[in-house]
Design an enzyme around this catalytic site. Sequence first.
Site, PDB file in Angstrom:
ATOM      1  N   GLU A 247      31.006  37.780  45.634  1.00 18.03           N
ATOM      2  CA  GLU A 247      31.924  36.804  46.229  1.00 18.03           C
ATOM      3  C   GLU A 247      32.738  36.208  45.094  1.00 18.03           C
ATOM      4  O   GLU A 247      32.219  35.458  44.254  1.00 18.03           O
ATOM      5  CB  GLU A 247      31.144  35.718  46.982  1.00 18.03           C
ATOM      6  N   CYS A 281      36.622  27.866  46.039  1.00 20.07           N
ATOM      7  CA  CYS A 281      37.139  29.232  46.192  1.00 20.07           C
ATOM      8  C   CYS A 281      37.848  29.411  47.528  1.00 20.07           C
ATOM      9  O   CYS A 281      38.750  30.241  47.644  1.00 20.07           O
ATOM     10  CB  CYS A 281      36.017  30.246  46.037  1.00 20.07           C
TER      11      CYS A 281
END
Length: 502
Positions: A247, A281
Amino acid sequence: MTQTAPGSSAVTTTGDGRFASLDPRTGEVVAHHPVHTPQQVADAVAQARRASNWWQELGFDGRKARLDAWRRLLVKRLDEAAGLISAETGKPAADAKLEMVIVIDHLHWAAKNAERVLRKRRVPAGLLMSNQSATIEYLPVGVVGVIGPWNYPAFTPMGSIAYALAAGNTVVFKPSELTPGVGTWLSDTLAEIVPEHPVLSVVTGFGETGAALCRSGVDKLAFTGSTATGKRVMAACAESLTPVLVECGGKDALIVDFDADVALAADAAVWGAMSNAGQTCIGVERVYVHEDVAEEFTAAVRKLAAKVRPGGDPGADLGPITMPSQVDIIRSHVQDAIDKGAKALVGGVESVRPPFVEPVVLADVPEDSLAITDETFGPTITINRVRDTDEAIRLANAGRYGLGGTVFSKARGEQLARRLKAGMVSINGVVAFAAIPSLPFGGIGDSGFGRIHGEDGLREFARPQAVARRKFKPLLNPMSFTRGAGTVRQLLAIVKLRYGRK
């Protein structure tokens, strides 16, 4: 306490095999932690492997009982955890508490649903194999390595840790060198509930420690961090064909349609871009707003962003930039956009005052600017008006990232969301998907692959095992050298009769 200049360094080494984590608001030393060597990492993995059989043999009910007890302990000591998160990241106490609230909710969901998702179940064997019983179950992979980030040092790694543990695995966790205390605290609290074996171990240190975990023989590695580091992690894991979940970063876009609730969209844009000092993010970094509402939306964002205040005091809305090197990236992105013709509606280059960065709102930003193409990871936002949502979708999808996205539209939210090249989308809200445990979390493209959270997150840390068991002798058995001459001919006749018709 030992002090360094605020923002001058994220960590300091002591020369005795230890390093200090620092409070980015003040430069004060929070605590010292060991720099674990490759051999110590290997030893931690070996211990986790010895604990693995015991943890698996507890079964779903046994593991759930332990994880539920851990959850109750985390609730009881939530303020303690939040204080440590604030100390190592600098984020406001309220944001640290919110992070722990979401951690607890995810831990509850994973423990509650693991058996339902992963247990053995029957599946149809089909016409041709009707003499067989077919089952599938999801078994633990064994030992899972987790490399976590510093921006959400509890929430993000627990998206892997909680789900891996619930699936029956043991875990070796390498937290960021900026937030080692949070990772150690999580491990220590679980050890209070599970004193028999180290089902969650922590190794601390720098990149070399993480590389050692990649090469340690874990059965799967879950990584969260930058795309560049993710590629290095994948390369190290490829040496032993260790599967990875990656990720990475994002450059998430928010689209405002002509019929959007403008006030709601503006509030979401500012929160999505500025909360946690923009160090998210899945934060909002770009906005594409329909020209019919662009002026109203921009004015609302400008008004809201101007009120957001960074600082290290309890009343501040934002904390510092946790990783000092990120300050230069934020400054370069703002400067590049302005040099290329963008308008600074709130703040500007002068807003970068390490270790803090004041909110920056840029409008009419060229699409080749760094503020559009690269992850900024600071309290900045770009606003560009578009003729229609087709243009908005095209621009939102033009980048190499594909993590999250946001759409504000009263009539076409679902339609627009499906067109976004993103793993997750919020409609008329922002980053809501991250707080819903049943939804998978992850991206595509340079944002990585694999999923944490939800049913997909549980299965990510399990290996599917398919089993076919013969129940009785078949009337026709083509899988034998003793089959009759007409066996295949008869099977073909059955297939044509059963599947050849409309």
